[in-house]
Design an enzyme around this catalytic site. Structure first.
Site, PDB file in Angstrom:
ATOM      1  N   PHE A  16      -5.119  14.202   4.159  1.00 21.19           N
ATOM      2  CA  PHE A  16      -4.776  13.059   5.013  1.00 21.19           C
ATOM      3  C   PHE A  16      -3.509  12.383   4.485  1.00 21.19           C
ATOM      4  O   PHE A  16      -3.317  12.277   3.273  1.00 21.19           O
ATOM      5  CB  PHE A  16      -5.900  12.027   4.973  1.00 21.19           C
ATOM      6  CG  PHE A  16      -7.186  12.464   5.634  1.00 21.19           C
ATOM      7  CD1 PHE A  16      -7.311  12.430   7.017  1.00 21.19           C
ATOM      8  CD2 PHE A  16      -8.275  12.893   4.873  1.00 21.19           C
ATOM      9  CE1 PHE A  16      -8.502  12.799   7.626  1.00 21.19           C
ATOM     10  CE2 PHE A  16      -9.469  13.264   5.477  1.00 21.19           C
ATOM     11  CZ  PHE A  16      -9.587  13.226   6.857  1.00 21.19           C
ATOM     12  N   GLY A  17      -2.670  11.901   5.397  1.00 21.10           N
ATOM     13  CA  GLY A  17      -1.584  11.025   4.964  1.00 21.10           C
ATOM     14  C   GLY A  17      -0.208  11.460   5.425  1.00 21.10           C
ATOM     15  O   GLY A  17       0.063  12.651   5.592  1.00 21.10           O
TER      16      GLY A  17
ATOM     17  N   HIS B 106      -5.053  -0.802   5.635  1.00 18.17           N
ATOM     18  CA  HIS B 106      -4.798   0.011   6.840  1.00 18.17           C
ATOM     19  C   HIS B 106      -5.834  -0.160   7.943  1.00 18.17           C
ATOM     20  O   HIS B 106      -6.431   0.804   8.412  1.00 18.17           O
ATOM     21  CB  HIS B 106      -4.617   1.495   6.494  1.00 18.17           C
ATOM     22  CG  HIS B 106      -5.585   2.074   5.492  1.00 18.17           C
ATOM     23  ND1 HIS B 106      -6.943   1.946   5.621  1.00 18.17           N
ATOM     24  CD2 HIS B 106      -5.380   2.793   4.366  1.00 18.17           C
ATOM     25  CE1 HIS B 106      -7.530   2.564   4.604  1.00 18.17           C
ATOM     26  NE2 HIS B 106      -6.606   3.074   3.818  1.00 18.17           N
TER      27      HIS B 106
ATOM     28  N   HIS C 211       1.422   5.314  -2.147  1.00 16.79           N
ATOM     29  CA  HIS C 211       0.978   6.317  -3.129  1.00 16.79           C
ATOM     30  C   HIS C 211       2.224   6.948  -3.735  1.00 16.79           C
ATOM     31  O   HIS C 211       2.991   7.595  -3.031  1.00 16.79           O
ATOM     32  CB  HIS C 211       0.108   7.376  -2.435  1.00 16.79           C
ATOM     33  CG  HIS C 211      -1.113   6.795  -1.791  1.00 16.79           C
ATOM     34  ND1 HIS C 211      -2.290   6.617  -2.458  1.00 16.79           N
ATOM     35  CD2 HIS C 211      -1.321   6.309  -0.534  1.00 16.79           C
ATOM     36  CE1 HIS C 211      -3.194   6.063  -1.647  1.00 16.79           C
ATOM     37  NE2 HIS C 211      -2.623   5.855  -0.475  1.00 16.79           N
TER      38      HIS C 211
ATOM     39  N   ASP D 210      -9.046   2.960  -3.232  1.00 20.74           N
ATOM     40  CA  ASP D 210      -8.422   3.553  -2.042  1.00 20.74           C
ATOM     41  C   ASP D 210      -8.435   5.077  -2.061  1.00 20.74           C
ATOM     42  O   ASP D 210      -8.315   5.718  -3.099  1.00 20.74           O
ATOM     43  CB  ASP D 210      -6.982   3.075  -1.868  1.00 20.74           C
ATOM     44  CG  ASP D 210      -6.413   3.549  -0.543  1.00 20.74           C
ATOM     45  OD1 ASP D 210      -7.063   3.318   0.485  1.00 20.74           O
ATOM     46  OD2 ASP D 210      -5.345   4.182  -0.538  1.00 20.74           O
TER      47      ASP D 210
ATOM     48  N   ASP E 104       1.179   2.579   3.712  1.00 22.99           N
ATOM     49  CA  ASP E 104       0.283   3.668   3.289  1.00 22.99           C
ATOM     50  C   ASP E 104       1.095   4.960   3.107  1.00 22.99           C
ATOM     51  O   ASP E 104       0.657   6.049   3.479  1.00 22.99           O
ATOM     52  CB  ASP E 104      -0.877   3.883   4.263  1.00 22.99           C
ATOM     53  CG  ASP E 104      -1.990   4.751   3.658  1.00 22.99           C
ATOM     54  OD1 ASP E 104      -1.913   5.110   2.457  1.00 22.99           O
ATOM     55  OD2 ASP E 104      -2.937   5.089   4.398  1.00 22.99           O
TER      56      ASP E 104
ATOM     57  N   HIS F 279       0.819  -1.215   0.000  1.00 21.21           N
ATOM     58  CA  HIS F 279       0.000   0.000   0.000  1.00 21.21           C
ATOM     59  C   HIS F 279       0.855   1.269   0.000  1.00 21.21           C
ATOM     60  O   HIS F 279       1.413   1.649   1.020  1.00 21.21           O
ATOM     61  CB  HIS F 279      -0.883  -0.012   1.262  1.00 21.21           C
ATOM     62  CG  HIS F 279      -1.991   0.973   1.231  1.00 21.21           C
ATOM     63  ND1 HIS F 279      -3.242   0.686   1.740  1.00 21.21           N
ATOM     64  CD2 HIS F 279      -2.072   2.246   0.772  1.00 21.21           C
ATOM     65  CE1 HIS F 279      -4.039   1.747   1.586  1.00 21.21           C
ATOM     66  NE2 HIS F 279      -3.340   2.709   1.016  1.00 21.21           N
TER      67      HIS F 279
ATOM     68  N   HIS G  59     -10.532   0.122   1.202  1.00 20.27           N
ATOM     69  CA  HIS G  59     -10.375   1.211   2.166  1.00 20.27           C
ATOM     70  C   HIS G  59     -11.711   1.274   2.896  1.00 20.27           C
ATOM     71  O   HIS G  59     -12.665   1.851   2.388  1.00 20.27           O
ATOM     72  CB  HIS G  59     -10.059   2.501   1.394  1.00 20.27           C
ATOM     73  CG  HIS G  59     -10.181   3.763   2.204  1.00 20.27           C
ATOM     74  ND1 HIS G  59      -9.120   4.615   2.414  1.00 20.27           N
ATOM     75  CD2 HIS G  59     -11.239   4.337   2.822  1.00 20.27           C
ATOM     76  CE1 HIS G  59      -9.526   5.652   3.138  1.00 20.27           C
ATOM     77  NE2 HIS G  59     -10.809   5.514   3.397  1.00 20.27           N
TER      78      HIS G  59
HETATM   79 ZN   LIG Z   1      -6.899   4.282   2.176  1.00 13.49          ZN
END
Ligand SMILES: [Zn+2]
Length: 423
Positions: free
Chosen positions: A324-325, A234, A64, A154, A306, A62, A181
Site C-alpha cells: 500500500f502507498g 489519513h 515515511h 502507523d 502520507d 505524516h 491509523h
Molecule cells: Zn497509516
C-alpha cells in the site's frame, strides 16, 4: 542574511494576507515590514518574490522516509529533498522503519542521519507499542526525551482498546499526541481497495468505510476517557469525519488530517495499477464530498501527504501483491490549489492554514512569520503552469498516480533555517 521581498505574505496564524518583506538572520526571522521598509545592506542575499505567495514553512504530519532499513525505496536524504521540492520545511516521519522506531536509540539514529543528510527538519514519530506489535507499550518517555513529537503504530492501528487507553494515558501526562491509523483489521482483512461497484468490477477484495470509522469511534471514546490528544491520520470516510466533528463540538482534544489523494480521487478512479493502491483506500464519492466540506468548515486540521515510497521492484507487481502507498511530497500543494482553491471551495488563507498553523497546532507548536520565529518559509506560485514528471522526482521511488498531471501553481522556493534550498 536573506531578504525575501515583494511577496504576498499569507500567514493564517496572524490572519495576514498582505505585501511584506521578510529579513532572515540565520535560524531566526529578524524583521517583517511593509514593502521597501527594510533596506538591503551589503552582503544580503535577496530573493525577489514578486508575484509569489510567501507562507510560513509547511509542516507534513505524516511521511515515511524508510530509513533505517528500506533505503532502496527512500532515505532521509532523498525523502527530505523531495519534501523541500514540495515546499515542506518540516516532516514528521512514521516509525514503521526496520527496525521500528520504538526506542530512544532508533530515534537518535534518525535525528543523527537527519542532521547529516536532511534538507528539511525531520521530526520523528515514535511507535506506540514495542515493534508496533500491539502487545507492550513502547519506551515513550525515553523517546520523547530523544526527540519524538508524537506516537503512532502507523501502518496499523494500536491493536487493542486496552493498549490504546494505556498509550493515551501515558501520552496525556507527557503532553504529546497519539496519532491513530484507524482501521478495524478484521473488517479490512484481505482487502486491497474500497468495497463497492468498482471493486466488484475489478474483481478486487474491498473493505467497507466502517473498517475505518469503527476504529475512530473507539478512539474518540478513549480520548474522552483519558483526556488525551488524539489525532486521526489519513481520515478518508464520511462516518469518521462526522465523529471527529462531534468530538470537537463536545470539547474533546481530537484532530484529524486528510491526504491530497483522498480529496482528489475516488474509488471509481482506481485502475488495475498498483499506483492506485493505498491504505486507507480511495473512498466513495460521498466520502470525498464530505472531506471537501470538512476541509472548508474547519473540521479537518491538516493536509498530510502520507508520502509512502516503494521501489519499483516492490510496487510493479500484481495489484493484490503490491504494498500500500504512494509518494506525495511534490504534488501535495498543487493538488490542494487545484482541488480546493482554484475550484473556489476554500480561500488561499485557509489552504495555507491546513499546511502550517493547522498541523503545528496538532503538535502543540506555533507556525507564523514574526520576529524570533524559526526562519522557515514556503514560497509558491498560484498560477505558474507545470507538469509533474515522476521520472524527475527527487524521491527514490516512482509510485505516484499523478505522473504527467499538469498543474496551475506549485512550490517555487523553500527556506529552512534561513537557507534557500535548491529546488
Ligand atoms: Zn497509516
Amino acid at each position: 542574511m536573506l531578504l525575501v521581498k515583494n511577496g504576498r505574505v499569507v500567514d493564517p496564524a496572524r490572519n495576514t494576507d498582505t505585501s511584506l518583506d521578510i529579513l532572515l538572520d540565520g535560524e531566526r526571522i529578524a524583521e517583517v515590514a511593509p514593502g521597501g521598509k527594510i533596506s538591503a545592506s551589503d552582503g544580503f542575499e535577496i530573493f525577489d518574490a514578486s508575484g509569489l505567495i510567501v507562507a510560513p514553512g509547511f509542516i507534513d504530519l505524516h511521511a515515511h522516509l524508510r530509513e533505517p532499513g528500506q533505503e532502496s525505496s527512500e532515505t532521509i536524504e532523498t525523502g527530505t529533498r523531495a519534501a523541500a521540492r514540495g515546499g515542506f520545511t518540516a516532516v514528521c516521519c512514521m516509525p514503521n522503519t526496520k527496525p521500528v522506531n520504538d526506542s530512544a536509540s532508533v530515534t537518535r539514529f534518525i535525528l543523527d542521519r537527519a542532521k547529516a543528510a536532511a534538507s528539511v527538519r525531520v521530526w520523528p514519530i515514535g511507535a506506540a507499542s514495542v515493534g508496533s506489535k500491539g502487545e507492550a507499550i513502547a519506551e515513550i518517555a525515553a523517546m520523547k526525551q530523544a526527540g519524538i513529537v508524537a506516537v503512532s503504530d502507523d501502518g496499523r492501528p494500536i491493536a487493542t482498546a486496552k493498549l490504546a487507553r494505556q498509550v493515551m494515558d501515558y501520552c496525556r501526562s507527557l503532553d504529546i499526541p497519539v496519532i491513530e491509523h484507524a482501521e478495524d483489521v478484521s473488517l479490512a482483512a484481505g482487502a486491497v481497495m474500497r468495497e463497492g461497484v468498482t471493486s466488484t468490477r475489478l474483481g478486487l477484495a474491498g473493505m467497507p468505510a466502517a473498517a475505518e470509522s469503527v476504529c475512530v469511534a473507539r478512539d474518540v471514546q478513549l480520548a474522552e476517557l483519558t483526556g488525551a490528544r488524539v489525532h486521526i491520520a489519513h481520515l478518508s470516510a464520511k462516518g469518521s469525519l462526522e465523529q471527529v466533528r462531534s468530538a470537537k463540538q463536545r470539547g474533546l482534544r481530537v484532530s484529524c488530517e486528510v491526504t491530497p489523494h483522498h480529496f482528489t480521487l475516488i474509488d471509481e478512479d482506481v485502475q488495475y495499477d498498483s499506483r492506485y493502491k493505498m491504505n486507507p483506500p480511495l473512498a466513495a464519492r460521498e466520502d470525498r464530498d464530505a472531506l471537501l466540506a470538512g476541509l472548508a468548515d474547519g473540521t479537518v486540521d491538516a493536509i498530510a501527504t502520507d508520502h509512502a515510497p516503494h521501489e519499483p521492484a516492490l510496487k510493479d507487481v500484481e495489484f493484490d501483491r503490491a504494498p500500500f502507498g504512494i509518494t506525495g511530497f511534490e504534488t501535495a500543494l498543487s493538488l490542494a490549489l487545484e482541488q480546493l482553491v482554484h475550484s473556489g471551495r476554500i480561500s488561499l488563507l485557509r489552504m495555507v492554514e491546513l499546511f502550517t498553523s493547522g498541523p503545528a497546532r496538532v503538535l502543540g507548536l506555533e507556525c507564523t512569520i514574526a520576529p524570533d520565529q524559526p526562519a522557515d518559509l514556503t514560497i509558491f506560485s498560484i498560477d505558474r503552469s507545470w507538469t509533474f514528471r515522476v521520472a524527475e522526482s527527487a524521491s527514490k521511488s516512482r509510485n505516484s498516480p499523478f505522473d504527467g498531471r499538469s498543474f496551475q501553481g506549485g512550490p517555487v522556493a523553500t527556506v529552512v533555517g534561513g537557507r534557500l534550498l535548491p529546488q
